[in-house]
Design a protein around this motif. Structure first.
Motif, PDB file in Angstrom:
ATOM      1  N   GLY A   1       0.824  -1.214   0.000  1.00  0.00           N
ATOM      2  CA  GLY A   1       0.000   0.000   0.000  1.00  0.00           C
ATOM      3  C   GLY A   1       0.854   1.258   0.000  1.00  0.00           C
ATOM      4  N   GLY A   2       2.007   1.208   0.656  1.00  0.00           N
ATOM      5  CA  GLY A   2       2.912   2.366   0.666  1.00  0.00           C
ATOM      6  C   GLY A   2       3.412   2.681  -0.737  1.00  0.00           C
ATOM      7  N   ALA A   3       3.698   1.641  -1.505  1.00  0.00           N
ATOM      8  CA  ALA A   3       4.167   1.847  -2.878  1.00  0.00           C
ATOM      9  C   ALA A   3       3.046   2.424  -3.752  1.00  0.00           C
ATOM     10  CB  ALA A   3       4.684   0.533  -3.460  1.00  0.00           C
ATOM     11  N   VAL A   4       1.801   2.073  -3.445  1.00  0.00           N
ATOM     12  CA  VAL A   4       0.668   2.643  -4.185  1.00  0.00           C
ATOM     13  C   VAL A   4       0.625   4.160  -3.951  1.00  0.00           C
ATOM     14  CG1 VAL A   4      -1.867   2.695  -4.399  1.00  0.00           C
ATOM     15  CG2 VAL A   4      -0.678   0.496  -4.056  1.00  0.00           C
ATOM     16  N   LEU A   5       0.790   4.557  -2.688  1.00  0.00           N
ATOM     17  CA  LEU A   5       0.776   5.980  -2.360  1.00  0.00           C
ATOM     18  C   LEU A   5       1.970   6.691  -3.016  1.00  0.00           C
ATOM     19  CD1 LEU A   5      -0.723   8.181  -0.736  1.00  0.00           C
ATOM     20  CD2 LEU A   5       0.842   7.708   1.156  1.00  0.00           C
ATOM     21  N   ALA A   6       3.114   6.002  -3.060  1.00  0.00           N
ATOM     22  CA  ALA A   6       4.303   6.584  -3.700  1.00  0.00           C
ATOM     23  C   ALA A   6       4.032   6.838  -5.185  1.00  0.00           C
ATOM     24  CB  ALA A   6       5.496   5.644  -3.538  1.00  0.00           C
ATOM     25  N   ALA A   7       3.338   5.905  -5.838  1.00  0.00           N
ATOM     26  CA  ALA A   7       3.015   6.091  -7.266  1.00  0.00           C
ATOM     27  C   ALA A   7       2.171   7.347  -7.441  1.00  0.00           C
ATOM     28  CB  ALA A   7       2.273   4.863  -7.797  1.00  0.00           C
TER      29      ALA A   7
ATOM     30  N   ARG B   1      -1.600   8.204   6.618  1.00  0.00           N
ATOM     31  CA  ARG B   1      -1.635   8.798   7.958  1.00  0.00           C
ATOM     32  C   ARG B   1      -0.239   9.256   8.360  1.00  0.00           C
ATOM     33  NH1 ARG B   1      -5.513   5.153   9.339  1.00  0.00           N
ATOM     34  NH2 ARG B   1      -3.997   3.582   9.964  1.00  0.00           N
ATOM     35  N   ARG B   2       0.734   8.374   8.111  1.00  0.00           N
ATOM     36  CA  ARG B   2       2.106   8.655   8.524  1.00  0.00           C
ATOM     37  C   ARG B   2       2.663   9.881   7.783  1.00  0.00           C
ATOM     38  NH1 ARG B   2       5.991   5.633   6.368  1.00  0.00           N
ATOM     39  NH2 ARG B   2       4.482   4.042   5.799  1.00  0.00           N
ATOM     40  N   LEU B   3       2.407   9.940   6.484  1.00  0.00           N
ATOM     41  CA  LEU B   3       3.032  10.984   5.685  1.00  0.00           C
ATOM     42  C   LEU B   3       2.279  12.308   5.733  1.00  0.00           C
ATOM     43  CD1 LEU B   3       4.178   8.888   2.633  1.00  0.00           C
ATOM     44  CD2 LEU B   3       5.588   9.905   4.396  1.00  0.00           C
ATOM     45  N   LEU B   4       0.965  12.218   5.925  1.00  0.00           N
ATOM     46  CA  LEU B   4       0.175  13.458   5.888  1.00  0.00           C
ATOM     47  C   LEU B   4      -0.072  14.028   7.276  1.00  0.00           C
ATOM     48  CD1 LEU B   4      -2.371  12.397   3.099  1.00  0.00           C
ATOM     49  CD2 LEU B   4      -0.198  13.598   2.841  1.00  0.00           C
ATOM     50  N   ALA B   5       0.474  13.354   8.326  1.00  0.00           N
ATOM     51  CA  ALA B   5       0.228  13.800   9.710  1.00  0.00           C
ATOM     52  C   ALA B   5       0.883  15.161   9.937  1.00  0.00           C
ATOM     53  CB  ALA B   5       0.774  12.786  10.692  1.00  0.00           C
TER      54      ALA B   5
END
Ligand SMILES: Cc1cc2nc3c(=O)[nH]c(=O)nc-3n(C[C@H](O)[C@H](O)[C@H](O)COP(=O)(O)O)c2cc1C
Length: 319
Positions: free
Chosen positions: A188-194, A315-319
């Motif tokens: 899922g993290g790689a999906v967000l990275a894309a 959550r982690r990146l947009l916090a």
């Protein structure tokens, strides 16, 4: 965000389960769509050609039944992949069926043709064309495709050699329509990275080979679970076009993956009488992203994990 046509707007998860030769089938497509990601399969997986209509009915009815029972959680749309190559003798037949069943998304590979795009547009279908460089991307859009699938280095099947960053950056300089990115995405993290990179969707293939619904030999599924990027070999020997394959399957076929002979470019053939399925049946295709695939399980379970990881990464990146 880019302009997204109706079929691709508001997907529950920004993921397309990519078409897998031989492996994808209606059960996998339905499981993907009802779990919230676009499911797809190559038209050529239905053999003989008459089976395609049965499969389109199975998918259409399966998704309609799901939507009746789950009005608050509708299925994502599905896609059919057409190999637009001169050796594909079924293209006209298969495309006519896609028109008849109003397949929401058509994925075209290996060639861009205006008449195929026009046929999809005749009933409101959306065409995504897969490309490995910016030049082919421009050509595809000029010929009438609605969106692009950027096949970067490390993808399963006929992969390119470009960094995903280079590819998406170049495309986004001139194109604001739908872009899916493929190549080793399996979390899922790689999906967000894309998405952070500028793509709208992650296009995931190899990870779905290790699902219960996939039509792949048990040994193949377990090789995906056991393997990592170190086990992938990039070669044009088997189909005439460069692709990524599991080294173990090359060894099992009596070849040395470290010293493969040069290719036969005339080998690519998608006609019904072709011996080419052997290239995919015995020489197993896979991208480099399989190191995180640790078990064979139902597609819905894998997609639920992608969803959790995606939400957590946001959550982690947009916090
Ligand atoms: C075994 C295998 C078969 C594939 N068959 C097709 C196909 O028939 N048509 C197509 O457009 N892409 C095909 N692909 C490419 C995938 O649709 C997709 O681009 C790729 O799997 C994405 O990279 P990933 O495997 O690293 O996720 C295939 C890939 C694999 C691994």
């Amino acid at each position: 965000m880019s302009r997204l046509p109706g079929a691709l707007a508001h997907l529950p998860l920004p993921i397309i389960g990519s078409p897998l030769f031989i492996i994808s089938n209606p059960k996998l497509v339905i499981a993907q769509c009802t779990s919230g990601v676009v499911g797809s399969m190559p038209a050529l997986n239905a053999r003989p050609a008459e089976q395609l209509e049965e499969w389109l009915i199975e998918i259409t009815e399966g998704l309609a039944a799901w939507n009746r029972d789950h009005p608050d959680q509708p299925a994502a749309p599905y896609a059919i992949n057409q190999i637009v190559h001169k050796s594909n003798e079924r293209l006209e037949h298969d495309m006519a069926l896609c028109v008849k069943y109003k397949v929401p998304i058509i994925i075209t590979s290996l060639g861009a043709r205006e008449d195929i795009n026009a046929a999809a547009h005749s009933y409101g279908g959306v065409v995504l064309h897969d490309i490995i460089n910016n030049k082919f991307a421009r050509k595809a859009i000029e010929k009438g495709a609605d969106g692009l699938i950027a096949v970067a280095a490390g993808a399963g099947g006929h992969a390119g050699i470009k960094s995903p960053f280079a590819l998406v950056q170049e495309i986004r300089q001139w194109f604001d329509g739908p872009v899916a990115l493929s190549g080793s995405i399996a979390t899922g993290g790689a999906v967000l990275a894309a998405q952070a990179m500028g793509a709208d969707f992650a296009y995931i293939g190899s990870a779905f080979i290790a699902t219960e619904e996939a039509r792949a030999a048990e040994g193949y599924k377990h090789a995906i679970v056991a393997g990592s990027s170190d086990d992938i070999v990039y070669s044009n020997l088997f189909t005439g076009v460069h692709g990524n394959y599991l080294a173990a399957s090359i060894r099992a076929a009596g070849l040395d993956p470290e010293n493969l002979p040069v290719s036969d470019p005339s080998a690519m053939n998608f006609s019904s009488g072709s011996s080419k399925p052997k290239a995919w049946k015995e020489i197993w295709g896979s991208g480099q992203g399989i190191g995180v695939i640790d078990k064979v399980r139902p597609a819905a379970e894998f997609i639920a994990q992608l969803r959790r990881e995606y939400d957590e990464a946001r959550r982690r990146l947009l916090a």
